[in-house]
Design an enzyme around this catalytic site. Structure first.
Site, mmCIF file in Angstrom:
data_model
loop_
_atom_site.group_PDB
_atom_site.id
_atom_site.type_symbol
_atom_site.label_atom_id
_atom_site.label_comp_id
_atom_site.label_asym_id
_atom_site.label_seq_id
_atom_site.Cartn_x
_atom_site.Cartn_y
_atom_site.Cartn_z
ATOM 1 N NE ARG A 176 -2.700 0.582 3.510
ATOM 2 C CZ ARG A 176 -2.330 1.383 4.531
ATOM 3 N NH1 ARG A 176 -2.253 2.686 4.368
ATOM 4 N NH2 ARG A 176 -2.052 0.862 5.713
ATOM 5 C CE1 TYR A 205 -17.615 8.567 -16.092
ATOM 6 C CE2 TYR A 205 -16.160 8.758 -14.202
ATOM 7 C CZ TYR A 205 -17.018 8.010 -14.974
ATOM 8 O OH TYR A 205 -17.289 6.724 -14.632
ATOM 9 C CE LYS A 234 -12.801 4.932 -19.105
ATOM 10 N NZ LYS A 234 -12.539 5.140 -17.676
ATOM 11 C CG ASP A 265 -9.754 13.425 -16.891
ATOM 12 O OD1 ASP A 265 -9.029 12.726 -17.628
ATOM 13 O OD2 ASP A 265 -10.792 12.983 -16.355
#
Length: 391
Positions: free
Chosen positions: A59, A112, A209, A184
């Protein structure tokens, strides 16, 4: 990118990894481990205190993930990168890091749907307000800046309207007011657009994506100055825990190697499909950054390598007509992601942006007739044949 690899086509393959450091393995090894052992208790103490470099717990850092983070930083031309379990984990980590209660964010007019939802949540829970701005002129953007504005958040091209935002214009106003700019860059990738070169502070991606490109990973990435990235890593990422798995990082590293080749094909296919859509009698409007007749074309030429692989278009008719059109498709898949080898299509008003109230959607230009198409790597002739028979 640094001086080591001056061309992105080379950097996507070689940046961030030296096979000599990993027993000659050509492919980045997968460190599928949750934790790392210490030689001594004192070494563990020193690593937790930040006095000694080394891995502690996945982590907090992982060798496979580190290669990915160094690679995306080099591709975007930033000092450091950070990987997350999803694009929204990346968005939320950045916005939480840049804001506190009663702060204000200025956003591009169009986001978005889940980013919109996050902003609503931040306002309801923490009184962090936001305003939408067309960002078409400097004065327009200046009028939105408040004393408590701590962030300007931009999508360009905007999802799903494909509207372009002039990053140079945004940065001029941002610098006047000492406000950081977050971009973005999911639709463009660093192959087509590099916001940091225009002075922007943070770039983020839904790596699910185009960066992955194969539809088998959910992930997010951010790039910025090392000080800020370290701040995010040791606060919002570490304590909220939206980390990427080593295996997903490994898959992303594999996908990134072919990014330039894929993006060129996506863009060339999209150019042909755009040309055909623009001539079709059933299509009311087509939105594509590569449209030379669009008012946004000059922005695209200035800050993008090409128009990319995403097209939106409006059909004549009703919502039901748009849905019927989607249902008639055979090759193109109805799905809400993008950037995969397969061509994907969706109806934003009822899918990706359905959480946005209708009045706000309408103001953003998201009508019931709007359809978003992610043009895939198939022959463009076959893609067009499917669209044509669906019409």
């Amino acid at each position: 990118m640094g001086e080591k690899y001056k061309h992105i086509e080379t950097a996507v393959i070689h940046e961030g990894y030296d096979s000599k450091e990993h027993l000659g393995s050509l492919t980045t090894p997968l460190f599928q481990t949750s934790t790392f052992t210490f030689d001594t208790a004192e070494q563990g103490e020193n690593r937790f205190a930040g006095l000694e470099d080394g891995y502690i717990y996945s982590r907090l850092g992982n060798p496979t993930v580190r290669v990915l983070e160094e690679k995306i930083a080099a591709l975007e031309g930033g000092e450091a990168g950070l990987a997350f379990s999803s694009g929204m984990a990346a968005v939320s980590a950045v916005l939480f890091a840049l804001t506190k209660a009663d702060d204000h964010i200025v956003c591009s007019k169009g986001l978005y749907g889940c980013t919109f939802g996050l902003l609503q949540l931040m306002e309801e829970k923490y009184r962090i307000t936001h305003d939408f701005c067309d960002m078409e002129t400097e004065d327009q953007l200046r009028s939105m800046i408040r004393p408590n504005t701590t962030c300007i958040y931009v999508e360009t091209p905007i999802n799903p309207t494909m509207k372009m935002i002039d990053l140079g214009l945004v940065m001029k106003v941002a610098k006047e007011n000492n406000v950081p700019v977050v971009v973005d860059n999911t639709f463009s990738t660093p192959y087509l657009q590099k916001p940091l070169e225009f002075g922007c502070d943070v770039v983020l991606h839904s790596a699910t994506k185009y960066l992955c490109g194969h539809g088998d990973v959910v992930a997010g990435l951010i790039v910025g100055k090392k000080e800020f990235i370290n701040q995010v890593a040791m606060t919002t990422q570490k304590d909220i825990g939206g980390i990427i798995s080593p295996f997903d990082a490994w898959l992303l590293l594999r996908g990134l190697k072919t990014l330039p080749v894929r993006m060129d094909r996506h863009a060339s296919n999209a150019t042909e499909i755009f040309r055909m859509l623009k001539q079709h009698q059933r299509v009311k409007a087509v939105y594509y950054p590569g449209d030379a007749e669009s008012g946004d074309y000059r922005i695209m030429e200035k800050q993008m390598k090409s128009g990319g692989g995403m097209i939106s278009f409006e059909l004549e008719g009703t919502k039901q007509d748009a849905q019927r059109f989607l249902n008639n498709l055979k090759l193109i898949k109805i799905a809400v992601s993008l950037g995969d080898a397969e061509s994907l299509i969706q109806h934003p008003a009822t899918m990706t942006h359905s959480s946005i109230p209708k009045e706000s959607r309408t103001q953003m230009g998201i009508t019931d007739q709007l359809i978003r198409l992610s043009v895939g790597l198939e022959s463009w002739h076959d893609i067009w044949s499917d669209l044509e028979q669906a019409f």
